[in-house]
Design a protein around this motif. Structure first.
Motif, PDB file in Angstrom:
ATOM      1  N   ALA A  14       0.525  -1.190   0.109  1.00  0.00           N
ATOM      2  CA  ALA A  14      -0.243  -0.436  -0.363  1.00  0.00           C
ATOM      3  C   ALA A  14       1.094   1.142  -0.049  1.00  0.00           C
ATOM      4  CB  ALA A  14      -0.986  -0.066   1.035  1.00  0.00           C
ATOM      5  N   THR A  15       1.020   1.371  -0.859  1.00  0.00           N
ATOM      6  CA  THR A  15       2.454   3.403  -0.566  1.00  0.00           C
ATOM      7  C   THR A  15       2.118   3.883  -0.773  1.00  0.00           C
ATOM      8  OG1 THR A  15       2.208   2.698  -3.449  1.00  0.00           O
ATOM      9  CG2 THR A  15       4.096   1.453  -2.180  1.00  0.00           C
ATOM     10  N   GLU A  16       0.825   4.142  -1.592  1.00  0.00           N
ATOM     11  CA  GLU A  16      -0.076   5.549  -1.580  1.00  0.00           C
ATOM     12  C   GLU A  16      -0.770   5.566   0.075  1.00  0.00           C
ATOM     13  OE1 GLU A  16      -0.402   7.501  -4.036  1.00  0.00           O
ATOM     14  OE2 GLU A  16      -0.396   6.007  -6.305  1.00  0.00           O
ATOM     15  N   ALA A  17      -1.047   5.047   0.272  1.00  0.00           N
ATOM     16  CA  ALA A  17      -0.871   4.900   1.681  1.00  0.00           C
ATOM     17  C   ALA A  17       0.462   5.253   3.349  1.00  0.00           C
ATOM     18  CB  ALA A  17      -2.135   3.030   2.493  1.00  0.00           C
ATOM     19  N   GLU A  18       0.753   4.206   2.508  1.00  0.00           N
ATOM     20  CA  GLU A  18       2.045   4.741   3.498  1.00  0.00           C
ATOM     21  C   GLU A  18       2.602   6.126   2.730  1.00  0.00           C
ATOM     22  OE1 GLU A  18       5.133   2.128   2.363  1.00  0.00           O
ATOM     23  OE2 GLU A  18       4.153   0.363   2.786  1.00  0.00           O
ATOM     24  N   ALA A  19       2.661   6.973   1.530  1.00  0.00           N
ATOM     25  CA  ALA A  19       3.231   7.944   1.320  1.00  0.00           C
ATOM     26  C   ALA A  19       2.537   9.279   2.507  1.00  0.00           C
ATOM     27  CB  ALA A  19       2.748   8.368  -0.075  1.00  0.00           C
ATOM     28  N   VAL A  20       1.173   8.776   2.189  1.00  0.00           N
ATOM     29  CA  VAL A  20       0.053   9.695   2.978  1.00  0.00           C
ATOM     30  C   VAL A  20       0.521   9.914   5.105  1.00  0.00           C
ATOM     31  CG1 VAL A  20      -1.960  10.432   3.851  1.00  0.00           C
ATOM     32  CG2 VAL A  20      -1.920   9.456   1.305  1.00  0.00           C
ATOM     33  N   LEU A  21       0.852   8.790   4.889  1.00  0.00           N
ATOM     34  CA  LEU A  21       1.190   8.364   6.542  1.00  0.00           C
ATOM     35  C   LEU A  21       2.294   9.147   7.162  1.00  0.00           C
ATOM     36  CD1 LEU A  21      -0.110   4.690   6.525  1.00  0.00           C
ATOM     37  CD2 LEU A  21      -1.232   6.910   7.736  1.00  0.00           C
ATOM     38  N   ARG A  22       3.426   8.694   6.523  1.00  0.00           N
ATOM     39  CA  ARG A  22       4.628   9.417   6.612  1.00  0.00           C
ATOM     40  C   ARG A  22       4.337  11.415   6.737  1.00  0.00           C
ATOM     41  NH1 ARG A  22       6.705   5.992   2.771  1.00  0.00           N
ATOM     42  NH2 ARG A  22       6.769   3.574   3.748  1.00  0.00           N
ATOM     43  N   GLY A  23       5.188  10.867   8.138  1.00  0.00           N
ATOM     44  CA  GLY A  23       5.091  12.782   8.669  1.00  0.00           C
ATOM     45  C   GLY A  23       3.833  13.308   9.177  1.00  0.00           C
ATOM     46  N   ALA A  24       2.739  12.446   8.971  1.00  0.00           N
ATOM     47  CA  ALA A  24       1.662  12.745   9.414  1.00  0.00           C
ATOM     48  C   ALA A  24       1.441  12.094  10.908  1.00  0.00           C
ATOM     49  CB  ALA A  24       0.462  11.742   8.700  1.00  0.00           C
ATOM     50  N   GLU A  25      -0.216  13.311  11.129  1.00  0.00           N
ATOM     51  CA  GLU A  25      -0.055  12.223  12.972  1.00  0.00           C
ATOM     52  C   GLU A  25      -0.498  10.736  13.012  1.00  0.00           C
ATOM     53  OE1 GLU A  25      -3.955  14.651  15.832  1.00  0.00           O
ATOM     54  OE2 GLU A  25      -3.680  15.405  13.565  1.00  0.00           O
ATOM     55  N   ALA A  26      -0.487  11.014  13.614  1.00  0.00           N
ATOM     56  CA  ALA A  26      -0.635   9.480  14.141  1.00  0.00           C
ATOM     57  C   ALA A  26      -2.575   9.569  14.398  1.00  0.00           C
ATOM     58  CB  ALA A  26      -0.025   8.661  14.783  1.00  0.00           C
ATOM     59  N   SER A  27      -3.158   9.695  14.070  1.00  0.00           N
ATOM     60  CA  SER A  27      -5.107   9.657  14.534  1.00  0.00           C
ATOM     61  C   SER A  27      -5.885   8.874  13.474  1.00  0.00           C
ATOM     62  CB  SER A  27      -5.007  10.998  14.071  1.00  0.00           C
ATOM     63  OG  SER A  27      -5.246  11.346  13.305  1.00  0.00           O
ATOM     64  N   VAL A  28      -7.267   8.955  14.388  1.00  0.00           N
ATOM     65  CA  VAL A  28      -7.960   7.327  12.926  1.00  0.00           C
ATOM     66  C   VAL A  28      -7.997   8.786  12.185  1.00  0.00           C
ATOM     67  CG1 VAL A  28     -10.063   7.209  13.325  1.00  0.00           C
ATOM     68  CG2 VAL A  28      -8.937   6.473  15.597  1.00  0.00           C
ATOM     69  N   GLU A  29      -8.335   9.381  11.819  1.00  0.00           N
ATOM     70  CA  GLU A  29      -8.754  10.386  10.647  1.00  0.00           C
ATOM     71  C   GLU A  29      -7.731  10.281   9.516  1.00  0.00           C
ATOM     72  OE1 GLU A  29      -8.862  11.964  14.163  1.00  0.00           O
ATOM     73  OE2 GLU A  29     -10.801  11.667  13.953  1.00  0.00           O
ATOM     74  N   GLY A  30      -6.763  10.318   9.901  1.00  0.00           N
ATOM     75  CA  GLY A  30      -4.973  10.434   9.314  1.00  0.00           C
ATOM     76  C   GLY A  30      -5.020   8.903   8.726  1.00  0.00           C
ATOM     77  N   PHE A  31      -5.436   8.114  10.008  1.00  0.00           N
ATOM     78  CA  PHE A  31      -5.295   6.354   9.257  1.00  0.00           C
ATOM     79  C   PHE A  31      -6.497   6.355   7.719  1.00  0.00           C
ATOM     80  CE2 PHE A  31      -3.641   5.409  13.639  1.00  0.00           C
ATOM     81  CZ  PHE A  31      -2.267   5.544  13.258  1.00  0.00           C
TER      82      PHE A  31
END
Ligand SMILES: Cc1cc2nc3c(=O)[nH]c(=O)nc-3n(C[C@H](O)[C@H](O)[C@H](O)COP(=O)(O)OP(=O)(O)OC[C@H]3O[C@@H](n4cnc5c(N)ncnc54)[C@H](O)[C@@H]3O)c2cc1C
Length: 328
Positions: A271-288
């Motif tokens: 899931a490379t698209e999801a990984e790109a969104v996640l890296r450096g983002a806030e760890a939150s349900v909305e972010g996930f």
């Protein structure tokens, strides 16, 4: 079952040569998939070359990687203390598959190369482009519950069945082979193919190319990893959707992540698209959720498997939340 010859080769080179000279021959490992398909006459090799004694059945732990011999059984892999400590996602994925008896026989190489469980592939009475190119895809107008929502083609909507392969895709594993043209090291994410116009080819391997081992590179935060599998019953069932994830968070931020999905495509889906969104983002349900939506934006479900898209989304959010200590 059609008659076939059975052969032991004295070494890897002889095994590779034996297959190079016999276009209808196949390697035999635990036989838990191949022999079933031979009984159904989906596979009709005229020669089986037994490779269980040829490749290593050992797990070697090095500081930078762990090498898993192709003949390591699924049971031995799942129970190995180094794998359980350094890569819990891999142990959990293996234990989520098949049954204890099957895992005692099934090998690492065979698991990666097991064939799809599409019912039309296994039924000689129905058209199937994967089994018999050019005949059509019965699943497109038929039973689609188990089928692909990502990366499918007009010719084929089958999914890859291995749980182990999904964890190995998330972990950036590398598959080592010996073939007619020498050795190769193939990233696991490149081993299996999307179906395109050639769904009969599951992988990039050449005829006679033997998997000798699988390397899993060290990833410190893989100690914080998990495999979750949704299926129609608690055992002896293949994934409807599965998620393999490892997450590194600090101060509420995702520093790094590995994420792969099973049951959704013709190959383990990194899931490379999801990984790109996640890296450096806030760890939150909305972010996930945003990350899951980015990955699943390309999903093209059919009427019989639309449920897989929200199921995958919810499973991604749930696994990432648990690994990050984020309440849901
Ligand atoms: C009832 C049932 C339920 C199951 N449930 C699950 C499940 O939930 N999840 C899951 O992941 N799996 C499941 N499995 C599948 C099982 O994991 C596989 O059958 C098994 O891992 C295959 O390994 P094997 O060594 O028996 O391979 P084999 O059947 O011997 O071989 C499989 C294929 O790999 C090739 N091959 C084998 N070794 C090599 C090598 N070293 N190099 C090149 N080619 C090789 C063979 O030629 C063949 O094409 C299930 C199986 C059954 C029967």
């Amino acid at each position: 079952m059609r008659p076939f010859r059975y052969q032991h080769a004295p070494d890897i080179g002889s095994a590779v040569s034996a297959l190079a000279e016999a276009p209808e021959a196949a390697y035999l490992a635990g036989g838990t998939n191949l022999v079933d398909l031979m009984k159904l006459e989906v596979e009709v090799p005229d020669l089986l070359v037994d490779v269980r004694q040829l490749t290593s059945d050992r797990i070697e732990a090095h500081p930078d990687f762990v090498r898993i011999g192709a003949a390591v059984t699924n049971s031995a892999l799942a129970a190995d203390p180094v794998i359980r400590r350094r890569f819990p996602v891999l142990s959990q994925a293996v234990l989520a598959g098949a049954s204890g008896q099957l895992r005692n026989l099934a090998t690492t190489g065979g698991n990666l190369l097991q064939r799809t469980r599409c019912p039309y592939f296994q039924d000689l009475n129905t058209p199937c482009n994967k089994r018999e190119p050019g005949t059509g895809c019965s699943a497109r107008e038929g039973f689609q519950r188990d089928h692909a929502v990502l990366g499918a083609s007009e010719a084929c909507i089958a999914t890859h069945p291995s749980d182990m392969a999904v964890a190995l895709a998330a972990l950036d594993a590398v598959v080592n082979t010996e073939g007619p043209r020498g050795p190769r090291a193939i990233p696991l994410v490149d081993l299996h193919r999307l179906p395109g116009d050639e769904p009969e080819r599951d992988t990039v391997l050449e005829h006679g190319e033997l998997i000798t081992s699988v390397d899993v590179p060290q990833l410190d935060f893989a100690t914080n990893s998990r495999y979750r599998k949704a299926r129609d019953r608690a055992s002896f069932a293949f994934a409807l959707v599965s998620v393999a994830a490892a997450v590194d968070t600090a101060d509420g931020v995702v520093r790094d992540v590995r994420l792969a999905l099973g049951g959704v495509a013709h190959k383990p889906w990194r899931a490379t698209e999801a990984e790109a969104v996640l890296r450096g983002a806030e760890a939150s349900v909305e972010g996930f959720r945003r990350a899951a939506d980015a990955e699943l934006a390309g999903a093209r479900p059919l009427p019989g498997n639309e449920f897989k898209v929200p199921l995958a989304r919810n499973m991604i959010v749930s696994v990432l939340s648990e690994l990050s200590g984020v309440p849901r």
